[in-house]
Design an enzyme around this catalytic site. Sequence first.
Site, PDB file in Angstrom:
ATOM      1  N   GLU A 145     -77.108 -26.651 -56.937  1.00 13.21           N
ATOM      2  CA  GLU A 145     -76.930 -28.079 -57.227  1.00 13.21           C
ATOM      3  C   GLU A 145     -76.854 -28.899 -55.946  1.00 13.21           C
ATOM      4  O   GLU A 145     -76.936 -30.114 -55.973  1.00 13.21           O
ATOM      5  CB  GLU A 145     -75.678 -28.294 -58.090  1.00 13.21           C
ATOM      6  CG  GLU A 145     -74.342 -27.932 -57.443  1.00 13.21           C
ATOM      7  CD  GLU A 145     -74.013 -26.434 -57.497  1.00 13.21           C
ATOM      8  OE1 GLU A 145     -74.929 -25.619 -57.724  1.00 13.21           O
ATOM      9  OE2 GLU A 145     -72.825 -26.094 -57.290  1.00 13.21           O
ATOM     10  N   SER A 199     -72.513 -16.396 -53.078  1.00 17.28           N
ATOM     11  CA  SER A 199     -71.230 -15.871 -52.592  1.00 17.28           C
ATOM     12  C   SER A 199     -70.739 -14.708 -53.453  1.00 17.28           C
ATOM     13  O   SER A 199     -71.165 -14.540 -54.598  1.00 17.28           O
ATOM     14  CB  SER A 199     -70.196 -16.990 -52.626  1.00 17.28           C
ATOM     15  OG  SER A 199     -69.975 -17.365 -53.974  1.00 17.28           O
ATOM     16  N   LYS A 256     -82.195 -21.700 -62.046  1.00 19.44           N
ATOM     17  CA  LYS A 256     -81.171 -22.709 -61.751  1.00 19.44           C
ATOM     18  C   LYS A 256     -80.989 -22.758 -60.238  1.00 19.44           C
ATOM     19  O   LYS A 256     -80.344 -21.894 -59.642  1.00 19.44           O
ATOM     20  CB  LYS A 256     -79.834 -22.381 -62.411  1.00 19.44           C
ATOM     21  CG  LYS A 256     -78.881 -23.581 -62.306  1.00 19.44           C
ATOM     22  CD  LYS A 256     -77.429 -23.228 -62.389  1.00 19.44           C
ATOM     23  CE  LYS A 256     -76.801 -22.869 -61.081  1.00 19.44           C
ATOM     24  NZ  LYS A 256     -76.772 -23.933 -60.049  1.00 19.44           N
ATOM     25  N   ALA A 287     -79.681 -19.588 -57.695  1.00 17.36           N
ATOM     26  CA  ALA A 287     -79.954 -19.591 -56.249  1.00 17.36           C
ATOM     27  C   ALA A 287     -78.849 -20.302 -55.454  1.00 17.36           C
ATOM     28  O   ALA A 287     -78.148 -21.165 -55.979  1.00 17.36           O
ATOM     29  CB  ALA A 287     -81.298 -20.258 -55.998  1.00 17.36           C
ATOM     30  N   CYS A 337     -77.260 -15.488 -44.707  1.00 16.97           N
ATOM     31  CA  CYS A 337     -76.530 -14.267 -45.066  1.00 16.97           C
ATOM     32  C   CYS A 337     -76.801 -13.176 -44.061  1.00 16.97           C
ATOM     33  O   CYS A 337     -76.073 -12.204 -43.976  1.00 16.97           O
ATOM     34  CB  CYS A 337     -76.917 -13.796 -46.449  1.00 16.97           C
ATOM     35  SG  CYS A 337     -78.600 -13.224 -46.512  1.00 16.97           S
ATOM     36  N   GLU A 374     -66.129 -14.000 -44.396  1.00 19.12           N
ATOM     37  CA  GLU A 374     -67.422 -14.553 -43.988  1.00 19.12           C
ATOM     38  C   GLU A 374     -67.188 -16.016 -43.602  1.00 19.12           C
ATOM     39  O   GLU A 374     -66.652 -16.789 -44.396  1.00 19.12           O
ATOM     40  CB  GLU A 374     -68.404 -14.482 -45.170  1.00 19.12           C
ATOM     41  CG  GLU A 374     -69.778 -15.025 -44.840  1.00 19.12           C
ATOM     42  CD  GLU A 374     -70.736 -15.014 -46.030  1.00 19.12           C
ATOM     43  OE1 GLU A 374     -70.294 -15.280 -47.175  1.00 19.12           O
ATOM     44  OE2 GLU A 374     -71.927 -14.739 -45.814  1.00 19.12           O
TER      45      GLU A 374
END
Length: 519
Positions: free
Chosen positions: A199, A249, A196, A170, A304, A404
């Site tokens: 972090e 990304s 996961k 994620a 996004c 982006e």
Amino acid sequence: NLFAHCSASDNDFWFPVNSSASGYPTVKLFIDGKIIDSKTSEWLDVHNPATNEVIARVPKATQEEMLAAVNSCSRAFHTWSETSILARQQVFLRYQQLIKDNIKELAKNITFEQGKTLADAEGDVFRGLQVVEHACSITSLMLGETLPSITKDMDTYTYRLPLGVCAGIAPFNFPAMIPLWMFPMGMVCGNTYLLKPSERVPSCAMLLAKMLQDAGAPDGTLNIIHGQHDAVNFICDHPAIKAISFVGSNQAGEYIYERGSKNGKRVQSNMGAKNHGVVMPDANKENTLNQLVGAAFGAAGQRCMALSTAILVGEARSWLPELVERAKALRVNAGDQPGADVGPLISPQAKARVNSLIQSGVDEGAQVLLDGRDVKVKGYENGNFVGPTVLGNVTPKMKCYTEEIFGPVLVVLEAETLDDAIKMVNGNPYGNGTAIFTTNGATARKYTHEVDVGQVGVNVPIPVPLPMFSFTGSRGSFRGDMNFYGKQGIQFYTQIKTVTSQWKAEDATLKSPAVTMPT
Ligand code: NAD
């Protein structure tokens, strides 16, 4: 007490307990139903983006811990996949209620760790909750197909069956919604799940896991590991993992798609974006300008589906000064402060990157109509704030257009006609979302028909589909065959078994072997 293991810090919301020798709270792992301290020697700092203070440390899980997590998923799969669909449904019915009851608490955790405003953080939880609610319809969603009498005495039917262990990786920008796109859909189908989280925002997923356990999910059905590249490579390579859901990304998503696919896994990879809002001169001006500004600068542009690019068509070009005025009126502040519209960016690196992309626009001839680079927020001088920024005179070759930005920056282009605007949108490599603002049905139809983007809004600036549909970003914004949630989500997390059976009456029994291909 729902969160005995993730109890409150001295603020009034849930956060990992303070247990490490360094004095910082440490984020735990969630393995086999237990919330445990990692034995790793490698830790990453987690910051409050509004102050840049270290608020916790997150472990890079060791190989043994990651193996323990995936083995726990494998063991639990045997029983969970055989658990009746009604029992699985009940777990998620209880889960949706627990999330609903705790939306405000989850939102406070998100604002502390991710930075977005409290109201926006509630929206983050709410949009994830809707996927959990949808997962509760699994008894209809997982139906197979049947066709009786395909030939004499013969019937064919299909089952939808789970795959095994599935995994999710994620991003930081939706600490609740995106994990909730992943494990509830995977698990309700009968898979077990290894997650996961990012972090940079690891603790919300821990709260969500604890709540799922409280809702009755058996030990091992959801495991959580933390880390960066090693954890990602582990997920891409471990043979027990059958499918990977990734959101983040392009750099990471394309890598994970390739590495996971090479290892024979299903991979769905939702990636970056450059979403265009096409403004026609016949649009409702008031509504359109408000929609544009909200969708460009909400969540500090870290969505996004942020509408980060405006194309003003024909006479709508004269609306630019008013657009700038509205952007200027937004209040930049820490996400937990009353009245905040735009919170901080996730990190000083993100802020530096956004500022450098603004500067690249200036260097290439764009006009800064509103400059948020020097914004000061009283009491939060060390936060990663960038104020709303509007760049005019932008052309498709400029870096501020091709990349982006993922910050509170609206780049504005101009077009003579709708056809010119469509050409521009279709020439951009991304295909996540777009919107047209118009009061003319034929214009709207032409746009939705001809634009090559996976999610289109008509007077809807952020057209993220509700979970009975799927999230259908396309072209450079997606890799894979089956999208997140909705019918495609069920397809992604299941495989089909087709059964053909023949029951003949005694007198129709074959008298000799049939060696030719049946016709
Ligand atoms: P990111 O790619 O940096 O991180 C996402 C995940 O991948 C994290 O768990 C991270 O640990 C891991 N990761 C990061 N770099 C990696 C690498 N080089 N190799 C392997 N793993 C890596 O993304 P982010 O900054 O957390 O999120 C922002 C991005 O996500 C933006 O591009 C945004 O458009 C995109 N996004 C897309 C969607 C969508 O549905 N299309 C939704 C939300 C965010």
